[in-house]
Design a protein around this motif. Structure first.
Motif, short mmCIF file in Angstrom:
data_model
loop_
_atom_site.label_atom_id
_atom_site.label_comp_id
_atom_site.label_asym_id
_atom_site.label_seq_id
_atom_site.Cartn_x
_atom_site.Cartn_y
_atom_site.Cartn_z
N SER A 15 51.78 22.18 101.40
CA SER A 15 52.92 21.67 102.39
C SER A 15 54.03 20.81 101.76
N ALA B 286 55.95 22.49 114.78
CA ALA B 286 57.25 21.57 115.07
C ALA B 286 58.67 22.49 115.08
N PHE B 287 58.81 23.49 114.43
CA PHE B 287 59.84 24.30 114.38
C PHE B 287 59.86 25.49 115.51
N LEU C 32 61.37 19.98 101.50
CA LEU C 32 61.67 21.15 102.30
C LEU C 32 61.43 20.85 103.75
N ILE C 33 60.18 20.39 104.03
CA ILE C 33 59.74 20.43 105.26
C ILE C 33 60.35 19.20 105.99
N ASN C 34 60.92 18.25 105.29
CA ASN C 34 61.67 17.14 105.88
C ASN C 34 62.92 17.42 106.06
N LEU D 87 62.86 19.43 109.21
CA LEU D 87 62.50 18.80 110.51
C LEU D 87 64.02 18.04 110.75
N GLU D 88 64.57 17.71 109.84
CA GLU D 88 65.86 17.01 110.37
C GLU D 88 66.78 18.11 110.97
N GLY E 46 56.31 22.63 99.58
CA GLY E 46 57.30 23.24 100.46
C GLY E 46 56.82 24.85 100.54
N VAL F 130 56.56 12.11 103.19
CA VAL F 130 56.68 13.56 103.68
C VAL F 130 56.18 13.59 105.27
N ARG F 131 56.90 14.18 105.93
CA ARG F 131 56.35 14.33 107.41
C ARG F 131 55.90 15.67 107.42
N ALA G 295 54.40 19.04 109.90
CA ALA G 295 55.17 19.42 110.82
C ALA G 295 54.25 20.23 112.10
N GLY G 296 53.13 19.61 112.04
CA GLY G 296 52.40 20.12 113.17
C GLY G 296 51.51 21.38 113.01
N ASN H 283 65.31 18.47 114.61
CA ASN H 283 65.63 17.29 115.47
C ASN H 283 67.07 17.14 116.01
N ASN I 51 54.54 14.24 112.08
CA ASN I 51 55.69 14.21 112.68
C ASN I 51 55.27 13.76 114.25
#
Lengths: 142, 610
Positions: free
Chosen positions: B312, A46-47, A4-6, A9-10, B315, B295-296, B298-299, A13, B257
């Protein structure tokens, strides 16, 4: 395997933020309620839910950078009028891991180490003048 | 018997890769360090200029650690050792740059390596005799800055994948035993014995996972980034060994990230390792299969906490979960999960190859091996260093870092503490640092000099923790916010002595009633500064900030007689508060934000703080 997070992030970006329809799409794809997507979008740094400006300026607020004087860069950017300009997005960042070059400023993805107020004052307006010119040039060419 | 015969094919392949790697590593080449730190110092521009000469073999390597000397370039030609040039500029010829020293590419590695003989240099110093390198013992950083990060040949030539090969001939429980005996403890900060963690996971049945925690959020620490960028294979080899030992078939690297190059490199080496049969199905022609996903992060700082990290990946938002059960019993998706950080994983293959005794012979009674620190702040030599556990903080700061006018050292990241100068003889060891109120943490070491205000330092870290608190536990969420309010009042000169007691009480509550390691340690910066620098708090309460950092308590003016009219102060004023009047400069008090930029840049001591 998809995460989900990946995926978020895409999208971040690609668009510079998370548009609502994309969040809804992800909610269907991963079969999770939209409320959870929203909680993730607002929890992680990041979001962003709003579009970012044409130019992004990050000032490192990591320990070494702050002790090295990165605190005044925000004041400098304010003075340069960048904080009120829609074309610019200013985001303080916790640490880029380039601490030996403290204080660090990242402008549109390029890392500048050992930054000083005078360098920033010289660099920022000039950089953006050039950039706006070239982006305008691109548009004209099209 | 069957496994043995099939395995010999794997050995042949290793030999082939090694042969190629030795040719690449010890042949003629010019290497430029292009990790993030190098790039920020201008390494890519230097690389571009060097690459114009197509008769030369110009390659990109990771970071040799000495970040304040970057861009670093070394030349290895005509059967001679590597000659390192420091602070290379793109405008000058490489030979004109300052020489840092010379080294044999194999000499930093603790492993026994096959290599051709190279000739050293008589006329210039050896790198290992340089103050920055003299006391270092490299295990984790053995290949960083030496090999091309994406070259599997060079990784194997430096002893890579020999440990995996050795492990595949052993019983998994013997591998766990080896790691256990070595005394390796988690390098992410908490220092839990790695072998024990593996043993617990091994004893649990069913599907299992391994995770590499590369969510290095501590400001001031970047060792994980450097390892992922400079020697990514060592991390995935360590993970593969761990997976074999506990019986896992799937692994995850959770990487920040904010480290785009590290993400790229780790994704690439996973691909390469699969191609060569070091990952995927039937690894090295055995029945063992293992795969890794990236898996990245997200800060979110709190995602460095293992249960938050697991949430995380699953999800969810990164809120820590109640332990026990520990991840080794019930982790990712409720399955037994071994989660170790980058540095821990990178330690595994040398332990297997050289044996547990080698590792256990380094360090102190309870803290074995080495620790990587990022030595930054007010030091002359800054960068990544790897030192044996038990070395004193003073040696690190004064001998390696060559720092002067030290006031304190901040260790352990934002939830660590400040060790004052007079206590710097403390040994670097998990327990010893905890006794002083600090923590080992992931290895950030920020040196603070006499120009630092300790109340301001505490305020900075508390503000960080306030923002990064995930909000699950009330004491951490509200307690830290309250502490920030109080300390802000103190830095404005509006505090009282009762405030100090209140701060101590709040710190006690937050530390004792929070769920995860973050809340438990978040008050450390406050508690250590209160313990060792109480007089500074008292001065602030009286309205004085001796270091001149706290803006509400200082004013600046320019002494006309001393002002030469150079204008440097005006150039460096972020608030446009300095005007030229009759060839000297004056500060406009209404506009002045009291940041002290003019004071710091003036070469004639014409700016006065009062």
């Amino acid at each position: 395997m998809k995460f989900l997070i990946n995926s978020l992030l895409e999208i971040q970006n690609k668009h510079g933020y998370l548009p609502k329809d994309e969040m809804e799409r992800i909610s269907v794809e991963f079969n999770v309620p939209i409320s959870r997507i929203y909680s993730i979008a607002t929890f992680y740094n990041a979001f962003s839910l709003k579009p970012v400006g044409k130019h992004v300026i990050h000032v490192c607020k990591g320990t070494a950078c702050v002790m090295g004087g990165s605190g005044v860069f925000e004041d400098t950017l304010k003075q340069l009028g960048i904080l009120d300009d829609e074309d610019f997005t200013y985001q303080p960042i916790r640490c880029f891991g380039a601490c030996s070059l403290a204080p660090v400023v990242v402008i549109d993805g390029k890392v500048y180490g050992k930054m000083t107020v005078s360098r920033l004052k010289k660099m920022v307006p000039k950089l953006f003048e050039d950039k706006d010119k070239t982006s305008k040039g691109d548009e004209d060419a099209r | 018997m069957r496994i043995r015969i099939r395995h010999q094919k794997g050995m042949k392949m290793l030999d082939k890769l090694k042969e190629k790697g030795i040719d690449e590593l010890y042949g003629d080449r010019i290497a430029v360090g292009t990790s993030t730190c190098g790039v920020a110092a201008g390494a890519l521009e230097v690389l571009e200029v060097l690459a114009l000469d197509d008769t030369k073999n110009v390659v990109e390597v990771g970071c040799l650690g000495f970040c304040s000397a970057e861009p670093l370039v070394y030349v290895q030609e005509d059967g001679k050792a590597a000659l390192v040039y420091r602070n290379v500029k793109k405008t000058e010829k490489i030979e004109e740059a300052e020489i840092l020293g010379w080294f044999y590419p194999w000499e930093f590695s603790p492993l026994k390596l096959e290599h051709p003989e190279l000739e050293g240099y008589r006329e210039c110093p050896r790198l290992i005799e340089h103050p920055f390198y003299r006391k270092q013992v490299k295990i984790v950083l053995r290949n960083c800055g030496i090999i091309e990060p994406l070259s599997i040949n060079q990784y194997v030539a430096m002893g890579g994948y020999c440990a995996l090969q050795k492990v595949l001939e052993k019983k998994p429980e013997d591998v766990v035993e080896e790691v256990k005996k070595s005394g390796l403890r988690g390098r992410g900060g908490a220092g839990f014995p790695t072998g024990l963690k593996w043993e617990i996971a091994r004893k649990n049945e069913g599907e299992k996972y391994v995770i590499c925690n590369a969510d290095e959020g501590d400001p001031g620490a970047y060792m994980d980034r450097s390892v992922l960028e400079g020697d990514p294979f060592s991390v995935i080899e360590g993970m593969t060994i761990g997976a074999y030992a506990i019986g896992a078939e799937l692994g995850f690297v959770y990487v920040r990230n904010e480290y785009p190059l590290a993400v790229k490199r780790i994704e690439k080496v996973i691909e390469i390792a699969k191609k060569y049969g070091f990952l995927g199905k039937n690894i090295m022609n055995t029945d063992f299969s293992f795969d890794i996903h990236v898996v990245r992060g997200a800060g979110a700082f709190v995602c460095g906490e293992e249960t938050a990290l697991i949430a995380s990946i699953e999800g969810y938002i990164g809120e820590p979960r109640i332990r026990p059960p520990y991840p080794a019993e019930k982790g990712l998706w409720g399955k037994p999960t071994v989660i170790n950080n980058v540095e821990t994983w990178a330690n595994i293959s040398p332990i297997i190859l050289n044996g547990w005794k080698f590792f256990a012979s380094l360090g102190t009674e309870k803290s074995k091996g080495t620790k990587v620190f990022s030595l930054v702040g007010k030091v002359k030599n800054s960068g990544l260093i790897e030192v044996p556990m038990g070395i004193s903080l003073r040696e690190v700061v004064e001998e390696i870092g060559m720092a002067e006018n030290v006031k304190a050292v901040q260790t352990g990241g934002p939830t660590g503490g400040c060790v004052p100068k007079n206590l710097m003889d403390v040994a670097v060891d998990y327990e010893e640092l905890t006794k002083l109120g600090s923590i080992m943490g992931s290895g950030g070491m920020v040196v603070l000099d006499n120009a630092t205000c300790m109340v301001d330092v505490a305020k900075y870290f508390l503000e960080f923790s306030k923002i990064e608190s995930c909000g699950k536990c009330v004491p951490c969420r509200l307690g830290l916010a309250e502490m920030v309010d109080i300390i802000e009042r103190i830095t404005k000169g509006e505090g009282s002595l009762n405030d100090l007691e209140e701060l101590e009480r709040l710190a006690d509550v937050v530390a004792n009633t929070s769920l995860c390691g973050f809340g438990k340690t978040a008050p450390n910066p406050l508690l250590t500064t209160l313990r060792y620098f109480k007089e500074e708090y008292e001065e602030h309460i009286k309205g004085v900030c001796l270091a001149g950092i706290c803006r509400a308590l200082v004013r600046y003016r320019i002494v006309e007689d001393k002002c030469t009219g150079c204008g440097l102060c005006k150039l460096n004023c972020p608030a446009d508060a300095i005007e030229e009047v009759d060839e000297v400069y004056k500060i406009d008090d209404k506009k002045c934000i009291k940041c002290g930029s003019c004071f710091n840049v003036c070469k004639f001591e014409a700016v006065e703080r009062w």
